[in-house]
Design an enzyme around this catalytic site. Structure first.
Site, PDB file in Angstrom:
ATOM      1  N   CYS A 161       0.812  -1.227   0.000  1.00 12.88           N
ATOM      2  CA  CYS A 161       0.000   0.000   0.000  1.00 12.88           C
ATOM      3  C   CYS A 161       0.842   1.273   0.000  1.00 12.88           C
ATOM      4  O   CYS A 161       0.332   2.367  -0.235  1.00 12.88           O
ATOM      5  CB  CYS A 161      -0.939  -0.009   1.187  1.00 12.88           C
ATOM      6  SG  CYS A 161      -1.934  -1.501   1.238  1.00 12.88           S
ATOM      7  N   HIS A 176      -2.990   6.953   2.997  1.00 13.74           N
ATOM      8  CA  HIS A 176      -3.483   5.673   2.481  1.00 13.74           C
ATOM      9  C   HIS A 176      -4.862   5.414   3.100  1.00 13.74           C
ATOM     10  O   HIS A 176      -5.071   5.593   4.292  1.00 13.74           O
ATOM     11  CB  HIS A 176      -2.497   4.566   2.855  1.00 13.74           C
ATOM     12  CG  HIS A 176      -3.017   3.212   2.538  1.00 13.74           C
ATOM     13  ND1 HIS A 176      -3.617   2.919   1.340  1.00 13.74           N
ATOM     14  CD2 HIS A 176      -3.060   2.053   3.276  1.00 13.74           C
ATOM     15  CE1 HIS A 176      -3.989   1.652   1.339  1.00 13.74           C
ATOM     16  NE2 HIS A 176      -3.674   1.111   2.492  1.00 13.74           N
ATOM     17  N   ASN A 178     -10.154   0.102   0.554  1.00 15.68           N
ATOM     18  CA  ASN A 178      -8.694   0.113   0.468  1.00 15.68           C
ATOM     19  C   ASN A 178      -8.267  -0.481  -0.878  1.00 15.68           C
ATOM     20  O   ASN A 178      -8.462  -1.670  -1.121  1.00 15.68           O
ATOM     21  CB  ASN A 178      -8.142  -0.720   1.642  1.00 15.68           C
ATOM     22  CG  ASN A 178      -6.628  -0.804   1.661  1.00 15.68           C
ATOM     23  OD1 ASN A 178      -5.960  -0.455   0.684  1.00 15.68           O
ATOM     24  ND2 ASN A 178      -6.080  -1.291   2.752  1.00 15.68           N
TER      25      ASN A 178
HETATM   26  N1  COA Z   1     -18.513  -7.785  10.711  1.00 17.92           N
HETATM   27  C1  COA Z   1     -18.905  -7.992  11.982  1.00 17.92           C
HETATM   28  N2  COA Z   1     -18.070  -8.330  12.955  1.00 17.92           N
HETATM   29  C2  COA Z   1     -16.780  -8.445  12.644  1.00 17.92           C
HETATM   30  C3  COA Z   1     -16.284  -8.243  11.344  1.00 17.92           C
HETATM   31  C4  COA Z   1     -17.210  -7.904  10.354  1.00 17.92           C
HETATM   32  N3  COA Z   1     -16.857  -7.682   9.068  1.00 17.92           N
HETATM   33  N4  COA Z   1     -14.951  -8.440  11.353  1.00 17.92           N
HETATM   34  C5  COA Z   1     -14.600  -8.745  12.608  1.00 17.92           C
HETATM   35  N5  COA Z   1     -15.708  -8.755  13.402  1.00 17.92           N
HETATM   36  C6  COA Z   1     -15.801  -9.033  14.826  1.00 17.92           C
HETATM   37  C7  COA Z   1     -14.655  -9.845  15.365  1.00 17.92           C
HETATM   38  O1  COA Z   1     -14.867 -11.225  15.138  1.00 17.92           O
HETATM   39  C8  COA Z   1     -14.707  -9.489  16.824  1.00 17.92           C
HETATM   40  O2  COA Z   1     -15.727 -10.231  17.433  1.00 17.92           O
HETATM   41  P1  COA Z   1     -15.546 -10.845  18.920  1.00 17.92           P
HETATM   42  O3  COA Z   1     -15.342  -9.626  19.799  1.00 17.92           O
HETATM   43  O4  COA Z   1     -16.824 -11.560  19.146  1.00 17.92           O
HETATM   44  O5  COA Z   1     -14.335 -11.700  18.845  1.00 17.92           O
HETATM   45  C9  COA Z   1     -15.157  -8.039  16.836  1.00 17.92           C
HETATM   46  O6  COA Z   1     -15.742  -7.808  15.545  1.00 17.92           O
HETATM   47  C10 COA Z   1     -14.027  -7.054  17.032  1.00 17.92           C
HETATM   48  O7  COA Z   1     -12.950  -7.467  16.213  1.00 17.92           O
HETATM   49  P2  COA Z   1     -11.640  -6.624  16.103  1.00 17.92           P
HETATM   50  O8  COA Z   1     -10.657  -7.380  15.268  1.00 17.92           O
HETATM   51  O9  COA Z   1     -11.231  -6.199  17.503  1.00 17.92           O
HETATM   52  O10 COA Z   1     -12.168  -5.360  15.323  1.00 17.92           O
HETATM   53  P3  COA Z   1     -11.427  -4.033  15.045  1.00 17.92           P
HETATM   54  O11 COA Z   1     -12.186  -2.927  15.649  1.00 17.92           O
HETATM   55  O12 COA Z   1      -9.962  -4.155  15.374  1.00 17.92           O
HETATM   56  O13 COA Z   1     -11.553  -3.915  13.460  1.00 17.92           O
HETATM   57  C11 COA Z   1     -10.271  -4.188  11.465  1.00 17.92           C
HETATM   58  C12 COA Z   1     -10.986  -4.909  12.624  1.00 17.92           C
HETATM   59  C13 COA Z   1      -9.671  -5.237  10.550  1.00 17.92           C
HETATM   60  C14 COA Z   1     -11.285  -3.353  10.719  1.00 17.92           C
HETATM   61  C15 COA Z   1      -9.155  -3.284  12.073  1.00 17.92           C
HETATM   62  O14 COA Z   1      -8.343  -4.041  12.946  1.00 17.92           O
HETATM   63  C16 COA Z   1      -8.284  -2.665  11.021  1.00 17.92           C
HETATM   64  O15 COA Z   1      -8.723  -1.835  10.251  1.00 17.92           O
HETATM   65  N6  COA Z   1      -6.972  -3.018  11.019  1.00 17.92           N
HETATM   66  C17 COA Z   1      -6.049  -2.493  10.020  1.00 17.92           C
HETATM   67  C18 COA Z   1      -6.251  -3.238   8.733  1.00 17.92           C
HETATM   68  C19 COA Z   1      -5.591  -2.544   7.564  1.00 17.92           C
HETATM   69  O16 COA Z   1      -5.497  -1.352   7.527  1.00 17.92           O
HETATM   70  N7  COA Z   1      -5.162  -3.355   6.598  1.00 17.92           N
HETATM   71  C20 COA Z   1      -4.572  -2.879   5.390  1.00 17.92           C
HETATM   72  C21 COA Z   1      -3.276  -2.245   5.650  1.00 17.92           C
HETATM   73  S1  COA Z   1      -2.602  -1.597   4.224  1.00 17.92           S
END
Ligand code: COA
Length: 335
Positions: free
Chosen positions: A116, A262, A292
């Site tokens: 990215c 980004h 993204n």
């Molecule tokens: N819909 C509903 N629930 C979801 C879900 C979705 N699409 N994806 C995950 N969950 C759930 C998880 O299973 C978890 O449930 P639990 O508490 O019962 O275990 C809960 O939501 C929280 O998960 P968590 O991983 O803590 O969520 P988050 O707030 O960290 O968001 C991302 C997850 C992936 C959106 C976030 O971590 C993120 O944006 N990370 C960076 C990713 C990124 O930028 N990648 C590209 C880089 S170039």
């Protein structure tokens, strides 16, 4: 005081998004999720996905638009740099395929893969070629990504994030202008965001040793992501890269006209704005439209901001990226 140096002139811009638009509602039919969860946790509403058009095709459409905008012919291009982490072939490079599509035969052509962060690295590489004044006077920089190729549509935490798209800039050398870059990488985080290529299975292989990175097994070649680790890295490095690039440019973050980050998660961008002490008005965010799109996300957002009159000629711009590698980079220039 702002440091004046030899930098870049953006002669033309172009972008391309595939026609198919996938909404959050569409995802509720394939994984256990909701529009509310995706919107609140990421800021994404829709993303464009290809209908089978390959990465080189997306890039060629953006390249043609940028050439038209610049008013130059394909034969005027000396160097094509393509940023992609989703190439169609190991070889030839996506740059050679785009060169073939647009008819810029004879130019240098190469791909770079910094995930990215690619467009920042590509911009900096283009500027270094231009700086050398050694036969490269016009660069076509293309970011093209078809992330849907390796997105795991069984993984609800990652599949909702990604979209496909491309963008291209025509660049020339500009003397006595604002330009600074701060690029870096931390390979110790390589396993936090990874999609594997073919494994070594040659007929002469004897040892069974597994050289895989230390990361959970992902399905075949699909993208594995440790969302929390990437989130932590992103919130830390976004502001860090901008501050360091600003120091090199001799300006303060608040003096920037716009920061184009980004587009991975709106919460990451909000945290970066807070850490930098700048308002969200300064941050160019179109993640709601496109999700993204990896290395294409920064130039696509920039082009939307230009088209909507949010960014104008003469503005002091910062492109800041982070991503697989793990990599980070900020580039400051005058538009
Ligand atoms: N819909 C509903 N629930 C979801 C879900 C979705 N699409 N994806 C995950 N969950 C759930 C998880 O299973 C978890 O449930 P639990 O508490 O019962 O275990 C809960 O939501 C929280 O998960 P968590 O991983 O803590 O969520 P988050 O707030 O960290 O968001 C991302 C997850 C992936 C959106 C976030 O971590 C993120 O944006 N990370 C960076 C990713 C990124 O930028 N990648 C590209 C880089 S170039």
């Amino acid at each position: 005081m702002a440091v004046k140096t030899t930098g870049i002139e953006i002669m033309g811009i172009g972008r391309y998004l595939p026609e198919t638009v996938v909404t959050n509602e569409d995802f509720t039919k394939i994984v256990d999720t909701s529009d509310e969860w995706i919107t609140q946790r990421t800021g994404i509403k829709t993303r464009h996905i290809t209908n089978g058009e390959p990465t080189y095709y997306l890039g060629a459409q953006a390249a043609k638009a940028a050439l038209e905008d610049a008013g130059i012919k394909p034969a005027d291009i000396d160097l094509i740099i393509v940023t992609t982490c989703t190439p169609d072939y190991y070889t030839p490079s996506t740059a050679c395929l785009i060169q073939r599509e647009i008819g810029a035969i004879g130019s240098m052509a190469m791909d770079i893969n910094c995930a990215c962060t690619g467009f920042d690295y590509g911009l900096d590489m283009a500027r270094r070629y231009l700086l050398a004044e050694d036969g490269v006077d016009t660069v076509l920089l293309v970011a093209s990504e078809e992330l849907s190729k390796f997105t795991d549509y069984q993984d609800r935490a990652s599949c909702i994030l990604f979209g496909d798209g491309s963008a291209a800039f025509v660049l020339k050398r500009k003397k006595e202008t604002l330009y600074a870059s701060f690029l870096g990488a931390d390979g110790t985080g390589a396993g936090f965001l990874a999609a594997r290529a073919l494994k070594s299975e040659n007929v002469f292989r004897k040892n069974e040793k597994d050289f895989d990175m230390d990361m959970p097994a992902s399905r075949e070649h699909y993208l594995y992501q440790d969302g929390k680790e990437v989130y932590k890295f992103a919130t830390k490095t976004l502001a860090f890269a901008v501050v360091n690039a600003c120091e090199k440019a001799g300006i303060k973050p608040e003096e920037l006209s716009a920061i184009v980050p980004h587009q991975a998660n709106v919460r990451i961008i909000e945290t970066a704005a807070k850490n930098l002490g700048v308002s969200m008005d300064k941050m160019v965010v179109y993640i709601d439209r496109y999700g993204n799109t990896s290395s294409a996300s920064i130039p696509i957002a920039f082009i939307d901001a230009v088209k909507e009159g949010r960014i104008n000629k003469g503005d002091k711009i910062c492109f800041v990226g982070f991503g697989g590698g793990l990599t980070y980079a900020a580039v400051i220039f005058e538009y």
